[in-house]
Design a protein around this motif. Structure first.
Motif, PDB file in Angstrom:
ATOM      1  N   LYS A 169       0.823  -1.219   0.000  1.00  0.00           N
ATOM      2  CA  LYS A 169       0.000   0.000   0.000  1.00  0.00           C
ATOM      3  C   LYS A 169       0.857   1.269   0.000  1.00  0.00           C
ATOM      4  O   LYS A 169       0.474   2.286  -0.568  1.00  0.00           O
ATOM      5  CB  LYS A 169      -0.912  -0.016   1.233  1.00  0.00           C
ATOM      6  CG  LYS A 169      -1.870   1.144   1.331  1.00  0.00           C
ATOM      7  CD  LYS A 169      -2.637   1.088   2.635  1.00  0.00           C
ATOM      8  CE  LYS A 169      -3.443   2.355   2.834  1.00  0.00           C
ATOM      9  NZ  LYS A 169      -4.073   2.406   4.133  1.00  0.00           N
ATOM     10  N   GLU A 170       2.005   1.180   0.644  1.00  0.00           N
ATOM     11  CA  GLU A 170       2.853   2.365   0.750  1.00  0.00           C
ATOM     12  C   GLU A 170       4.167   2.226  -0.010  1.00  0.00           C
ATOM     13  O   GLU A 170       5.071   3.035   0.173  1.00  0.00           O
ATOM     14  CB  GLU A 170       3.134   2.660   2.218  1.00  0.00           C
ATOM     15  CG  GLU A 170       1.914   3.202   2.940  1.00  0.00           C
ATOM     16  CD  GLU A 170       2.069   3.141   4.433  1.00  0.00           C
ATOM     17  OE1 GLU A 170       2.388   4.179   5.010  1.00  0.00           O
ATOM     18  OE2 GLU A 170       1.896   2.057   5.021  1.00  0.00           O
ATOM     19  N   LEU A 202       4.638  10.920  -2.648  1.00  0.00           N
ATOM     20  CA  LEU A 202       3.472  10.049  -2.457  1.00  0.00           C
ATOM     21  C   LEU A 202       3.110   9.418  -3.790  1.00  0.00           C
ATOM     22  O   LEU A 202       2.559  10.089  -4.668  1.00  0.00           O
ATOM     23  CB  LEU A 202       2.298  10.888  -1.929  1.00  0.00           C
ATOM     24  CG  LEU A 202       2.621  11.690  -0.664  1.00  0.00           C
ATOM     25  CD1 LEU A 202       1.657  12.829  -0.489  1.00  0.00           C
ATOM     26  CD2 LEU A 202       2.610  10.778   0.554  1.00  0.00           C
ATOM     27  N   LYS A 255       0.870   7.335  -4.705  1.00  0.00           N
ATOM     28  CA  LYS A 255      -0.557   7.192  -5.017  1.00  0.00           C
ATOM     29  C   LYS A 255      -1.072   8.418  -5.765  1.00  0.00           C
ATOM     30  O   LYS A 255      -1.864   8.316  -6.697  1.00  0.00           O
ATOM     31  CB  LYS A 255      -1.343   6.992  -3.722  1.00  0.00           C
ATOM     32  CG  LYS A 255      -2.819   6.762  -3.929  1.00  0.00           C
ATOM     33  CD  LYS A 255      -3.528   6.574  -2.613  1.00  0.00           C
ATOM     34  CE  LYS A 255      -5.027   6.536  -2.823  1.00  0.00           C
ATOM     35  NZ  LYS A 255      -5.753   6.522  -1.560  1.00  0.00           N
ATOM     36  N   THR A 256      -0.615   9.581  -5.335  1.00  0.00           N
ATOM     37  CA  THR A 256      -1.062  10.816  -5.981  1.00  0.00           C
ATOM     38  C   THR A 256       0.004  11.374  -6.918  1.00  0.00           C
ATOM     39  O   THR A 256      -0.233  12.384  -7.573  1.00  0.00           O
ATOM     40  CB  THR A 256      -1.391  11.880  -4.917  1.00  0.00           C
ATOM     41  OG1 THR A 256      -0.275  11.981  -4.026  1.00  0.00           O
ATOM     42  CG2 THR A 256      -2.611  11.515  -4.131  1.00  0.00           C
ATOM     43  N   ARG A 264       2.696  12.967  -6.208  1.00  0.00           N
ATOM     44  CA  ARG A 264       3.007  14.336  -5.787  1.00  0.00           C
ATOM     45  C   ARG A 264       4.140  14.322  -4.775  1.00  0.00           C
ATOM     46  O   ARG A 264       4.269  13.393  -3.972  1.00  0.00           O
ATOM     47  CB  ARG A 264       1.795  15.010  -5.131  1.00  0.00           C
ATOM     48  CG  ARG A 264       0.618  15.258  -6.045  1.00  0.00           C
ATOM     49  CD  ARG A 264       0.924  16.367  -7.054  1.00  0.00           C
ATOM     50  NE  ARG A 264      -0.264  16.804  -7.768  1.00  0.00           N
ATOM     51  CZ  ARG A 264      -0.851  16.178  -8.772  1.00  0.00           C
ATOM     52  NH1 ARG A 264      -0.371  15.010  -9.177  1.00  0.00           N
ATOM     53  NH2 ARG A 264      -1.902  16.690  -9.378  1.00  0.00           N
ATOM     54  N   THR A 265       4.958  15.372  -4.834  1.00  0.00           N
ATOM     55  CA  THR A 265       6.004  15.566  -3.828  1.00  0.00           C
ATOM     56  C   THR A 265       5.612  16.772  -2.997  1.00  0.00           C
ATOM     57  O   THR A 265       5.279  17.826  -3.557  1.00  0.00           O
ATOM     58  CB  THR A 265       7.362  15.842  -4.503  1.00  0.00           C
ATOM     59  OG1 THR A 265       7.682  14.714  -5.320  1.00  0.00           O
ATOM     60  CG2 THR A 265       8.463  16.029  -3.470  1.00  0.00           C
ATOM     61  N   ILE A 266       5.640  16.609  -1.695  1.00  0.00           N
ATOM     62  CA  ILE A 266       5.288  17.752  -0.860  1.00  0.00           C
ATOM     63  C   ILE A 266       6.426  18.076   0.094  1.00  0.00           C
ATOM     64  O   ILE A 266       7.151  17.187   0.546  1.00  0.00           O
ATOM     65  CB  ILE A 266       3.981  17.523  -0.079  1.00  0.00           C
ATOM     66  CG1 ILE A 266       4.101  16.302   0.826  1.00  0.00           C
ATOM     67  CG2 ILE A 266       2.796  17.398  -0.986  1.00  0.00           C
ATOM     68  CD1 ILE A 266       2.981  16.221   1.818  1.00  0.00           C
ATOM     69  N   ARG A 267       6.555  19.344   0.375  1.00  0.00           N
ATOM     70  CA  ARG A 267       7.564  19.797   1.336  1.00  0.00           C
ATOM     71  C   ARG A 267       6.858  19.944   2.680  1.00  0.00           C
ATOM     72  O   ARG A 267       5.821  20.600   2.780  1.00  0.00           O
ATOM     73  CB  ARG A 267       8.127  21.134   0.885  1.00  0.00           C
ATOM     74  CG  ARG A 267       9.178  21.655   1.811  1.00  0.00           C
ATOM     75  CD  ARG A 267       9.705  22.998   1.335  1.00  0.00           C
ATOM     76  NE  ARG A 267      10.508  23.581   2.380  1.00  0.00           N
ATOM     77  CZ  ARG A 267      11.259  24.651   2.221  1.00  0.00           C
ATOM     78  NH1 ARG A 267      11.312  25.246   1.064  1.00  0.00           N
ATOM     79  NH2 ARG A 267      11.965  25.127   3.216  1.00  0.00           N
TER      80      ARG A 267
END
Lengths: 407, 266
Positions: B96-97, B113, B115-116, B118-121
């Motif tokens: 899942k991860e 992430l 799944k989406t 996307r990279t987030i700070r």
């Protein structure tokens, strides 16, 4: 009857002075009726935002949730609890909460995820009618979310934009989903504005792996006639295993602000009427001094000291009554007009301004209540009554012979 | 909502060994006053320990088991590090991860992430949140190299305890340091200076958590504890266990490995 006759006659004797006094009292009272109505409107707006948009009248939580919010501290068997509350004559809606992070582009911000029961939330708050841009949540649009106004600004989001959310799900895994901004709320309260991230409860349950239970049940009286404290006690008896709080307990600072506003009104009335009282005192003293020989003759003819006292008091009360009538005639229509045509302070008040964490509405409406009308008039009678004591007593204490020959 | 917080020096000691176990060696440089002989000795031994754990770079595989009152989960992760400031963690399982990755460069942390896609700070508001559902926080990773700057070390005990010859260090926060802990006490073996125990006290001097080091193994040519167990005091029965399955040191890792582009690579 004789005293009233004399009082009526004297009312018209020094017309200019009488009408200046009456006019001043009436103007002050009219302004105070308007001010009190405006204050009532401001408080009603604050209460509407705090209670009607966010808190609800009461909230039920699992023990310990308020002190330390936790994804796992839930009200188990929420349907049973909702049914119990419903049978007791309340309406209720469950809510789910979690903390997380929302990111869009290079911006990110901490958020409070809120799972909303779309069928029931409208029963307890009017949040669904408080959308600034876009639309309220829709059960058919599982990826559509509604954001607080400040949060949308921080993330640079507009209706239709995508936003990614990361949080820790109930099973410890990293929950992450891509959402689309469906709506942006008007200012509600500091917390909702800055971090409110609303989604359908079904979306919340799926993402956060919370199949059942609720973190809060928001409750409202069907008829707001029952005392808030009594209703809280009734709910607490009904749900002994849970924490039950009314909005005053949930927002004690706001509750205190509301209590203080009554005191603020009284202080404002006292300051305004102090000037009116001095004016009345001056006018009545003049009236008494220029009629001292006349009072001497009246006393010589058998008018008792208390009769003279009563006549002067009656004169003054007559003036106050006329002033109150004028104040009502001017202040009430003015207040009623502004109850439908708000004063717009948007040029002076920022849309994000808050007091005690509750959004401050830039448009102020008047709300005419018994309190906002009766209190200024009662205070006018009280202050004028105090102001006439000295001249009336002075007239009552005059010695007839000295008074007749008074120059 | 898992709020336990662990200094990153320990986190990196096990997750990213290249970061240096106690990270105290550099602290002597920033001391405002000349250190006392006791402190000098403490720093010298800690420098030795730091050298033992530090490498120019590292790569390895770690198994993390998290047990809380609400869930138990096991994750397998690949880890890379270069110097003290760069580290990359990529999840191998559960499915899942899988491919969820965390990149730390200096004081900044990013999460990818899959799944989406996307990279987030991560912002400051997320720093005290749990990292991957464990008893570590994001802040532990970001502040791993700041312990030396924030605390003054001294030897508080030297002798035999529980049948072992040990040296115990007490780290007191510097007066101007904005730190979470009121005191940190660490024990190492007198011979070889291998970490045994680390206890963390809050500002009221109450024990907040304990980290146990055990199962010393030769990994990548170094003798290191292969098992680390973090036990929060206020959550009985809960722990996070890190088991080093494999480690290699002093590899020639490219700088590009610690880039946002690499973070997204699956």
């Amino acid at each position: 009857m004789q005293i009233l006759f004399f009082a009526l006659r004297n009312f018209n004797r020094a017309r200019t002075r009488t009408w200046i006094t009456v006019g001043a009292m009436g103007f002050a009272c009219g302004i105070m009726i308007f001010y009190a109505s405006l204050l009532e409107g401001w408080l009603a707006g604050m209460e509407k935002n705090a209670v009607g948009m966010d808190l609800g009248e009461f909230q039920v939580h699992a023990h310990g949730f308020r002190a330390d919010p936790d994804l796992y501290k839930r009200i188990a068997g929420q349907e049973q609890v909702l049914s119990l509350i419903g049978k007791e004559g309340f309406v209720a809606a469950p809510r789910l909460y979690a903390s997380g992070l929302a990111a869009a582009g290079n911006a990110s911000s901490g958020i409070e995820l809120r799972g909303v029961d779309l069928a029931r939330e409208g029963l307890v708050t009017a949040l669904n009618e408080h959308v600034w841009q876009g639309q309220w949540l829709d059960g058919q649009d599982q990826a559509g979310v509604v954001l607080g106004r400040k949060l949308a600004r921080i993330l640079g989001l507009a209706v239709g934009d995508e936003v990614v959310v990361v949080a820790q799900a109930a099973d410890g895994s990293t929950a992450n989903e891509l959402f689309r901004v469906r709506g942006i709320l008007k200012s509600v309260a500091e917390g909702v504005d800055r971090s409110g991230f609303l989604m359908p409860a079904s979306t919340f349950r799926r993402m956060m792996i919370v199949p059942d239970g609720a973190h809060a049940i928001v409750v409202k009286r069907q008829q707001a006639t029952e005392n808030l404290t009594q209703a809280t006690a009734r709910l607490a008896r009904l749900l002994p295993g849970y924490e039950v709080c009314n909005w005053r307990q949930l927002q004690p600072v706001l509750a205190r602000l509301f209590e203080m506003s009554d005191i603020a009104l009284v202080i404002m009335l006292l300051i305004t009427y102090a000037a009116v009282g001095i004016l009345t005192l001056n006018a009545l003293l003049m009236s008494v001094f220029e009629r001292i020989p006349e009072f001497g003759v009246m006393k010589a003819l058998g008018f008792s000291p208390w009769g003279l006292f009563a006549m002067i008091v009656a004169e003054s009360l007559l003036q106050v009554t006329v002033a109150a009538g004028l104040a009502l005639a001017a202040g009430l229509p003015l207040s009623l007009y502004f109850s439908t045509h708000p004063i717009d302070f948007s040029g002076f008040v920022q849309s994000s301004s808050t007091i005690a964490g509750v959004a401050l509405d830039a448009k102020w409406y008047c709300v005419v209540t018994v309190n906002s009308v009766v209190l200024p008039i009662l205070f006018l009678y009280l202050i004028a009554g105090l102001a006439i004591l000295y001249p009336a007593l002075k007239a009552a204490m005059l010695k007839p012979l000295d008074a007749i020959y008074h120059r | 909502m898992n709020r336990a917080s662990f200094p990153a020096c320990i986190f990196l000691a096990l997750l990213v060994v290249g970061g240096g176990i106690f990270g105290l060696a550099g602290g002597a440089v920033s001391a405002p006053f000349p250190p006392s002989p006791d402190e000098q000795e403490a720093r010298a031994i800690l420098l030795e320990i730091d050298d033992l754990w530090r490498a120019t770079s590292s790569q390895g595989r770690v198994r993390m088991e998290v047990k809380t009152a609400n869930y138990t989960r096991t994750m397998l992760m690949d880890i890379w590090s270069k110097g003290k400031d760069k580290s990359l963690v990529r999840i191998v399982s559960p499915l899942k991860e899988k491919d969820t990755a965390s990149l730390k460069t200096g004081n900044t942390m990013y999460t990818y992430l899959p799944k989406t896609d996307r990279t987030i700070r991560l912002t400051s508001s997320m720093m005290m949140s749990s990292w991957m559902g464990s008893h570590f926080t994001n802040d532990d990773l970001v502040k791993e190299s700041q312990l030396a700057e924030d605390y003054n070390p001294r030897i508080s005990f030297r002798g035999r305890r529980d049948g072992k010859e040990i040296i115990e260090f007490t780290l007191q926060p510097r007066p101007d340091a904005a730190v979470v802990w009121g005191r940190i006490v660490m024990s190492v073996t007198a011979q070889g200076h291998l970490p045994l125990l680390a206890t963390y006290y809050d500002e009221d001097n109450a024990l907040a958590r304990t980290i146990y080091f055990s199962e010393v193994k030769n990994m990548g040519g170094r003798l290191l504890p292969a098992l680390l167990k973090v036990v929060p005091t206020d959550k009985p029965g809960e722990y996070t266990e890190l088991v080093y399955e494999a480690m290699r040191f002093d590899l020639d890792l490219p700088e590009s490995l610690f880039s946002l582009l690499e973070l997204r690579r699956r």
